[in-house]
Design a protein around this motif. Structure first.
Motif, short mmCIF file in Angstrom:
data_model
loop_
_atom_site.label_atom_id
_atom_site.label_comp_id
_atom_site.label_asym_id
_atom_site.label_seq_id
_atom_site.Cartn_x
_atom_site.Cartn_y
_atom_site.Cartn_z
N GLU A 1 0.81 -1.22 0.00
CA GLU A 1 0.00 0.00 0.00
C GLU A 1 0.84 1.26 0.00
O GLU A 1 0.46 2.27 -0.58
N VAL A 2 1.99 1.21 0.68
CA VAL A 2 2.79 2.44 0.82
C VAL A 2 3.73 2.67 -0.36
O VAL A 2 4.46 3.66 -0.39
N ALA A 3 3.72 1.77 -1.35
CA ALA A 3 4.73 1.86 -2.41
C ALA A 3 4.65 3.18 -3.18
O ALA A 3 5.67 3.82 -3.44
N ALA A 4 3.44 3.61 -3.53
CA ALA A 4 3.31 4.83 -4.33
C ALA A 4 3.81 6.04 -3.55
O ALA A 4 4.53 6.89 -4.08
N ALA A 5 3.44 6.11 -2.28
CA ALA A 5 3.87 7.24 -1.45
C ALA A 5 5.39 7.23 -1.28
O ALA A 5 6.05 8.27 -1.31
N GLU A 6 5.93 6.04 -1.13
CA GLU A 6 7.37 5.91 -0.97
C GLU A 6 8.10 6.35 -2.24
O GLU A 6 9.09 7.07 -2.19
N ALA A 7 7.58 5.90 -3.39
CA ALA A 7 8.18 6.28 -4.67
C ALA A 7 8.18 7.80 -4.83
O ALA A 7 9.15 8.39 -5.30
N ARG A 8 7.09 8.41 -4.40
CA ARG A 8 6.99 9.87 -4.52
C ARG A 8 8.04 10.55 -3.63
O ARG A 8 8.68 11.51 -4.03
N ARG A 9 8.21 10.04 -2.42
CA ARG A 9 9.22 10.66 -1.53
C ARG A 9 10.63 10.52 -2.09
O ARG A 9 11.44 11.42 -1.98
N VAL A 10 10.91 9.36 -2.70
CA VAL A 10 12.24 9.13 -3.26
C VAL A 10 12.45 10.00 -4.51
O VAL A 10 13.52 10.56 -4.73
N ARG A 11 11.40 10.14 -5.30
CA ARG A 11 11.45 10.94 -6.53
C ARG A 11 11.87 12.38 -6.23
O ARG A 11 12.52 13.04 -7.05
N ARG A 12 11.53 12.87 -5.07
CA ARG A 12 11.83 14.27 -4.70
C ARG A 12 13.31 14.51 -4.44
O ARG A 12 13.71 15.65 -4.22
N LEU A 13 14.13 13.45 -4.44
CA LEU A 13 15.58 13.64 -4.36
C LEU A 13 16.07 14.47 -5.54
O LEU A 13 17.07 15.18 -5.44
N ASP A 14 15.41 14.33 -6.67
CA ASP A 14 15.75 15.12 -7.87
C ASP A 14 15.05 16.48 -7.73
O ASP A 14 13.83 16.56 -7.78
N ARG B 1 14.62 18.94 -9.65
CA ARG B 1 13.73 19.38 -10.75
C ARG B 1 12.37 18.70 -10.62
O ARG B 1 11.34 19.32 -10.85
N ARG B 2 12.40 17.41 -10.26
CA ARG B 2 11.12 16.72 -10.08
C ARG B 2 10.34 17.31 -8.91
O ARG B 2 9.11 17.43 -8.95
N LEU B 3 11.07 17.68 -7.87
CA LEU B 3 10.40 18.28 -6.72
C LEU B 3 9.76 19.61 -7.12
O LEU B 3 8.61 19.89 -6.74
N ALA B 4 10.48 20.40 -7.91
CA ALA B 4 9.92 21.69 -8.37
C ALA B 4 8.68 21.47 -9.23
O ALA B 4 7.68 22.18 -9.09
N GLU B 5 8.74 20.47 -10.11
CA GLU B 5 7.56 20.15 -10.94
C GLU B 5 6.36 19.78 -10.08
O GLU B 5 5.25 20.24 -10.28
N GLU B 6 6.63 18.92 -9.08
CA GLU B 6 5.53 18.46 -8.23
C GLU B 6 4.94 19.63 -7.45
O GLU B 6 3.71 19.76 -7.31
#
Ligand SMILES: [Zn+2]
Length: 490
Positions: free
Chosen positions: A124-137, A139-144
């Motif tokens: 269940e937590v996979a999507a939320a976890e992926a989102r948190r890890v994605r924010r390491l970048d 540019r992705r964090l700024a987009e989000e």
């Protein structure tokens, strides 16, 4: 991945089913890949990380800075993420590992060098976890941030000319309490931003970042299963760690509690004065998540040790908790001590860490745990000389010399069962008489120590593997060419 190793033992059936699954997965991947064109981007941060942040808490003046790389691969048109890291996972062990989030409820441990992969589905937590890890970048964090209208829960973000400048969040650490965690980005070179990560005003990671566009072929390969074989399937509830405690009897009043969390076991001796337990477990804080992920299974700072105590109450009804012996101050072994104090146990620690632990465990603000609710506090007793508890069923808490792992450590010797329990200085993967690859310095040190201090029939149990080792085998390890070479080089 280290912490998953023990869970995979016994999963042979899954390996044998791999043929049938391969087809299904290949098909699924082809269908989900879609037409080419969208970009896949890797962002890597390379620098020095202070691994002490995880376990040293307030211990001042000790730095364990080590080369570390964190990479995150993301797609323009999807939520799939791959996270790769290399560096030290603990003071003895260099490692690299990769975790992929190929679908909203799937976490895959990528074992490119040693297939198959391991896959947790229905997480269940996979999507939320992926989102948190994605924010390491950044540019992705700024987009989000833009797509969410400028607000991301639990992150306080400041921009500078449209770029991420500061990201502030909070996390609870066993030996620090709840403290601010701050990322600062500098963009002097827009193609290679510099990051510094601060935990409670201490810089723990300084790194510079770079982006790389993946060619179509590389991007496609990223999502394929290692070795082209079906993964070992692991139950969803075992991600990121499994708490499934069970008792392994060693004699009538000595037992191990295995599965306290994945890869952690604890020795318990039922002396006539009450139970003596080796180590008070707590979970990790994952700093590559924005915001950092909570401790194991959301159990907070003391929850894992409180669970262990509940288990002991069920297994040994009516027996008081006499003491917990903290083998060393690392927070995965000592961080749950508040739970033991709340249950009335004496907290024993190596002499050189007792003051530090005493301060850290009573830190304000206290975590919302049983000890806080009872209004009690922790008082840590330094063990500088061998300390024996009980007469008819004795256990001896034995100070060991300073190990390369951490400084002073304690071993816990169940005298009747003749089992000596240690943490982190001896983690055998099998019964071969050799030190574990990558941890030779520490394991050779322990083999030498055991040879000089323990009888040949004593068996050594350890916190992270199910193998017990007779001291006679440790003598062979100490005499091995690897260990003799290390001793000679000293
Ligand atoms: Zn340790």
């Amino acid at each position: 991945m280290r912490r998953l190793g023990s869970m995979l033992v016994g999963n042979e059936a899954a390996r044998r089913r791999r043929g049938a699954r391969l087809l299904t997965w290949t098909t699924a991947l082809l269908l989900s890949a879609g037409p080419g064109g969208a970009r896949t981007t890797e962002f890597c941060l390379e620098g020095l990380f202070d691994i002490g942040v995880r376990h040293q808490g307030l211990r001042a003046g000790v730095s364990e800075r080590t080369p570390t790389t964190w990479c995150v691969v993301t797609e323009d048109d999807g939520d799939r993420v791959v996270y790769r890291a290399s560096g030290k996972v603990n003071p003895d062990l260099d490692d690299s590992w990769a975790v992929a989030y190929p679908a909203a409820d799937v976490v895959r441990i990528v074992n490119r060098d040693d297939p198959p992969d391991v896959e947790f589905r229905g997480v269940e937590v996979a999507a939320a976890e992926a989102r948190r890890v994605r924010r390491l970048d950044p540019r992705r964090l700024a987009e989000e941030l833009e797509s969410r209208g400028g607000v991301i829960p639990d992150l306080d973000i400041e921009l500078d000319a449209g770029r991420i400048a500061w990201v502030t969040s909070r996390a609870s650490f066993p030996l620090r309490g709840e403290v601010p965690v701050v990322w600062r980005w500098r963009w002097d070179d827009p193609a290679a931003p510099r990051a510094s990560l601060t935990v409670e005003s201490e810089v723990v990671f300084e790194a510079s970042g770079r982006w790389r566009e993946l060619a179509a072929e590389e991007a496609t390969a990223l999502w394929q299963l290692s070795g082209g074989v079906a993964p070992i399937e692991a139950p969803a509830e075992q991600w990121p760690a499994r708490v499934a405690m069970r008792r392994i009897d060693l004699d009538a009043h000595t037992f191990l509690v295995r599965g306290v969390r994945t890869g952690f076991q604890h020795l318990v001796v039922d002396t006539e004065q009450g139970l003596v337990v080796a180590d008070a477990p707590a979970g990790w804080v994952e700093l590559h998540h924005l915001p950092p992920r909570d401790l194991v299974g959301g159990l907070g700072v003391s929850g894992l040790s409180e669970g262990l105590i509940d288990f002991l109450e069920a297994e040994a009804p009516g027996r008081p908790l006499r003491a917990v012996a903290l083998t060393h101050f690392h927070d995965d072994h000592a961080g749950g001590a508040r739970a033991f104090a709340a249950a009335g146990a004496e907290v024993l620690a190596p002499a050189d860490a007792a003051d530090f632990l005493d301060r850290s465990l009573d830190r304000a603000p206290a975590p919302p745990d049983r000890l806080a609710r009872s209004g009690g506090e922790v008082s840590v007793r330094a063990v500088a000389e061998p300390l024996t508890i009980g007469e008819r069923r004795p256990v001896t808490v034995l100070p060991m010399d300073a190990s390369p792992h951490v400084g002073d450590q304690l071993g816990v010797w169940a005298r009747d069962a003749d089992i000596f329990f240690v943490s982190d200085v001896h983690v055998p993967v099998d019964e071969e008489p050799r030190p574990r690859t990558g941890r030779e310095r520490t394991e050779c040190w322990f083999a030498g120590w055991a040879t000089g201090h323990l009888g040949p029939n004593t068996r050594v149990a350890n916190s992270h593997s199910a193998v017990t080792t007779p001291v006679s085998r440790l003598r062979e390890i100490a005499a091995s060419p690897t260990c003799r070479g290390l001793t000679a080089a000293r």
